[in-house]
Enzyme design. Structure first.
Site, PDB file in Angstrom:
ATOM      1  CG  ASN A   9      -1.692   1.312   1.477  1.00  0.00           C
ATOM      2  OD1 ASN A   9      -1.816   2.141   0.557  1.00  0.00           O
ATOM      3  ND2 ASN A   9      -2.451   1.393   2.438  1.00  0.00           N
ATOM      4  CE  LYS A  11      -0.260   3.359   4.855  1.00  0.00           C
ATOM      5  NZ  LYS A  11      -0.165   3.470   6.179  1.00  0.00           N
ATOM      6  CG  HIS A  98      -5.817   1.699   5.085  1.00  0.00           C
ATOM      7  ND1 HIS A  98      -5.466   2.903   6.076  1.00  0.00           N
ATOM      8  CD2 HIS A  98      -4.841   1.071   4.867  1.00  0.00           C
ATOM      9  CE1 HIS A  98      -4.165   2.705   6.464  1.00  0.00           C
ATOM     10  NE2 HIS A  98      -3.769   1.420   5.888  1.00  0.00           N
ATOM     11  CD  GLU A 100      -2.846   5.568   6.619  1.00  0.00           C
ATOM     12  OE1 GLU A 100      -2.979   5.733   5.258  1.00  0.00           O
ATOM     13  OE2 GLU A 100      -1.961   5.058   7.208  1.00  0.00           O
ATOM     14  CD  GLU A 170      -3.627  -2.433   7.437  1.00  0.00           C
ATOM     15  OE1 GLU A 170      -2.553  -2.613   6.894  1.00  0.00           O
ATOM     16  OE2 GLU A 170      -4.077  -1.511   7.204  1.00  0.00           O
ATOM     17  N   GLY A 176       2.493   2.537  10.734  1.00  0.00           N
ATOM     18  CA  GLY A 176       3.269   3.516  10.761  1.00  0.00           C
ATOM     19  C   GLY A 176       3.880   3.987  11.818  1.00  0.00           C
ATOM     20  CB  SER A 216       5.199  -1.378  11.984  1.00  0.00           C
ATOM     21  OG  SER A 216       4.641  -0.021  12.267  1.00  0.00           O
ATOM     22  N   GLY A 237       2.960  -1.160   4.320  1.00  0.00           N
ATOM     23  CA  GLY A 237       2.922   0.463   4.185  1.00  0.00           C
ATOM     24  C   GLY A 237       4.139   0.797   3.745  1.00  0.00           C
TER      25      GLY A 237
HETATM   26  P1  PGA Z   1       2.776   0.506   7.756  1.00  0.00           P
HETATM   27  O1  PGA Z   1       1.197   0.688   7.130  1.00  0.00           O
HETATM   28  O2  PGA Z   1       3.286  -1.025   7.022  1.00  0.00           O
HETATM   29  O3  PGA Z   1       3.362   1.609   7.310  1.00  0.00           O
HETATM   30  O4  PGA Z   1       2.647   0.194   9.254  1.00  0.00           O
HETATM   31  C1  PGA Z   1       0.458  -0.430   6.920  1.00  0.00           C
HETATM   32  C2  PGA Z   1      -0.824  -0.132   6.176  1.00  0.00           C
HETATM   33  O5  PGA Z   1      -1.283   0.930   6.750  1.00  0.00           O
HETATM   34  O6  PGA Z   1      -1.384  -0.751   5.547  1.00  0.00           O
END
Ligand code: PGA
Length: 252
Positions: A9, A11, A98, A100, A170, A176, A216, A237
């Site tokens: 992803n 983003k 997601h 976000e 998640e 993140g 992460s 991500g």
């Molecule tokens: P991250 O994000 O690997 O940067 O923690 C995962 C995601 O939001 O899909």
């Protein structure tokens, strides 16, 4: 046997040239990478780069996914992108729900349900995200939260429809942040989700559903996470923005 999926992803990252470079590097390196034949790589760039990414990949190296889709079919919805448009560009997957989008753009379970319907109607596979925030985990409410997200977002589907869905657990506190769920925390939630699916659709559908972990996930922890029997890959991500890291996770 259910598929193992590693989905990147991106983003809202990368300019066109940077995206082009990353796709080329990924293809070059995938050519010489021994992937387990049951592992599927999915790349989810921003909308403007979907066509370039899918032209390059031609489905031979990786599948292509969008990061979002409209909950409406077509018409006067300025700025939106429909499932029919994605289908016409031969996009295979789309991330929905997601955290976000839930947190910043008010994406509710009802909207998630409508987006999933649009995607299935247009032959795309939804990657549906669920997960609790830190306060919910600290209050031991993570199972209630995830159950509600899955039930309200997905359980209106028939078993046939549901069999095209991929789930990504998640934990929001891990996205993140550099904090990852422990392998035991991930396994516990993935088994809980698979059990919910079994109760609703039966064991066969549950056994065939890919449930990914996200938050992460890095080359250093992917192997441990993916070793769990109910963890079928990852939604990646930050680490998907570097070809070497992403491929190290895909081979884990
Ligand atoms: P991250 O994000 O690997 O940067 O923690 C995962 C995601 O939001 O899909």
């Amino acid at each position: 046997m259910r598929k193992h999926i590693v989905a990147g992803n991106w983003k809202m990252n990368k300019t066109f040239n940077e995206a082009d470079d990353l796709v080329n590097e990924l293809m070059e390196k995938l050519e010489s990478t021994e992937l387990d034949p049951n592992t599927l790589v999915v790349v989810c760039p921003p909308f403007p780069y979907l066509e370039m990414t899918s032209d390059y990949s031609d489905d031979s190296y990786f599948m292509v996914g969008a990061q979002n889709v409209s909950d409406q079919e077509s018409g006067a919805y300025t700025g939106e992108v429909s499932a029919a448009m994605l289908e016409s560009m031969e996009i295979d997957y789309c991330i929905v729900g997601h955290s976000e989008r839930r947190a910043y753009y008010g994406e509710t379970d009802e909207i998630v349900a409508r987006k999933v319907d649009q995607l299935l109607k247009h032959n795309l596979r939804p990657i549906v995200c669920c997960g609790e925030v830190l306060e919910e985990r600290e209050g031991n409410r993570q199972f209630d939260v995830v159950k509600k997200q899955i039930t309200d977002g997905l359980f209106h589907l028939s078993a046939d429809e549901f069999s095209n869905v991929v789930i990504a657990y998640e934990p929001v506190w891990a996205i993140g942040t550099g904090k990852t769920a422990t392998p035991d925390q991930a396994q516990e939630m993935h088994a809980f989700i698979r059990n919910l699916i079994a109760e609703k659709y039966g064991d066969e559908v549950a056994e065939n559903t890919s449930i990914l972990y996200g938050g992460s996930c890095k080359p250093g922890n992917a192997k441990e996470l993916f070793a769990n029997k109910d963890v079928d890959g990852g939604l990646i991500g930050g680490a998907s923005l570097k070809a070497d890291d992403f491929l190290a996770i895909a081979t884990a």
